[in-house]
Design a protein around this motif. Structure first.
Motif, short mmCIF file in Angstrom:
data_model
loop_
_atom_site.label_atom_id
_atom_site.label_comp_id
_atom_site.label_asym_id
_atom_site.label_seq_id
_atom_site.Cartn_x
_atom_site.Cartn_y
_atom_site.Cartn_z
N GLU A 38 0.85 -1.18 0.00
CA GLU A 38 0.00 0.00 0.00
C GLU A 38 0.90 1.24 0.00
OE1 GLU A 38 -1.18 0.64 4.54
OE2 GLU A 38 -1.71 -1.33 3.76
N VAL A 90 2.72 4.66 0.86
CA VAL A 90 3.13 5.23 2.14
C VAL A 90 2.63 6.67 2.22
CG1 VAL A 90 5.13 5.97 3.48
CG2 VAL A 90 5.15 3.77 2.30
N ASP A 91 1.99 6.99 3.33
CA ASP A 91 1.60 8.37 3.61
C ASP A 91 2.81 9.02 4.29
OD1 ASP A 91 0.59 10.78 4.51
OD2 ASP A 91 -1.27 9.91 5.30
N GLN A 92 3.63 9.70 3.49
CA GLN A 92 4.89 10.26 3.96
C GLN A 92 4.69 11.22 5.12
OE1 GLN A 92 7.81 9.16 2.75
NE2 GLN A 92 8.99 10.45 4.12
N ALA A 99 2.23 11.36 7.31
CA ALA A 99 1.82 10.64 8.52
C ALA A 99 3.01 9.90 9.14
CB ALA A 99 0.70 9.65 8.20
N GLN A 127 11.94 6.09 1.64
CA GLN A 127 10.54 6.42 1.92
C GLN A 127 10.27 6.26 3.41
OE1 GLN A 127 8.14 3.63 -0.29
NE2 GLN A 127 7.97 2.27 1.43
N ASP A 161 6.89 3.00 8.26
CA ASP A 161 6.82 2.76 6.81
C ASP A 161 8.13 3.10 6.11
OD1 ASP A 161 4.14 1.96 7.00
OD2 ASP A 161 3.43 4.02 6.79
#
Length: 175
Positions: free
Chosen positions: A23, A25-27, A29, A95, A137
């Motif tokens: 999925e 990655v919401d960097q 967050a 990331q 993440d």
């Protein structure tokens, strides 16, 4: 028969692709989570998960690479017999977000800047120090170099045992 074989091959390929898809990655967050970890959480906590981990050591230099990391872990235990010894940490994050800290049993002694080469002199009154990584993440690589007179010990991950089917028939593995 040929159609069944092709069908099974297609199903296998879809299953293989779904296993390796990740999925996104919401960097923001990830950075917010790592930034908000308290000193106490980093010093006391030791729980993490890793995917695709590699380590290579040559002399007084070790390179660690991780494709996906979450949590806080003891990367290395740092021990020295004399004052003024230096440890150098270089990091690269592809990331997610990480923090690399050197701590004793009570507090963070030094936080290494991410994305830079940084050298730190171990304090003269140092007890056993722990180099810890905290992340969310994260896909990253770290290079650690140390002077002679410093011992780096990898106490994590721990050895584990596979429980045998028959009594007194087991093996111990180290990951």
């Amino acid at each position: 028969m040929k159609k069944i074989g092709i069908g099974l091959l297609v199903l296998f390929c879809f299953g293989l692709v779904s296993c390796f898809s990740r999925e996104p990655v919401d960097q923001a967050a990830a950075e917010e989570y790592v930034k908000n970890l308290t000193e106490e959480e980093i010093v006391k906590k030791n729980s993490s998960s890793k995917f695709s981990y590699s380590k290579s050591t040559i002399g007084n230099k070790v390179k660690l690479s991780v494709k996906r990391f979450n949590g806080v872990e003891e990367t290395y235990v740092v021990k020295t017999n004399s004052a003024g010894k230096k440890i150098k940490v270089s990091s690269n994050v592809q990331q997610g977000s990480i923090r690399i800290v050197l701590c004793d049993s009570k507090k963070i002694v030094h936080e290494f800047e991410i994305g830079k080469d940084e050298t730190f002199e171990i304090p003269s009154s140092s007890e056993k120090m722990i180099l810890k990584t905290a992340g969310k993440d994260a896909a990253y690589s770290i290079v650690i170099e140390w002077e002679s007179g410093i011992n780096l010990e990898n106490e994590s991950p721990k050895d584990f045992q596979i429980v045998p089917k028959r009594k007194n028939d087991f093996e111990t593995f180290s990951i």
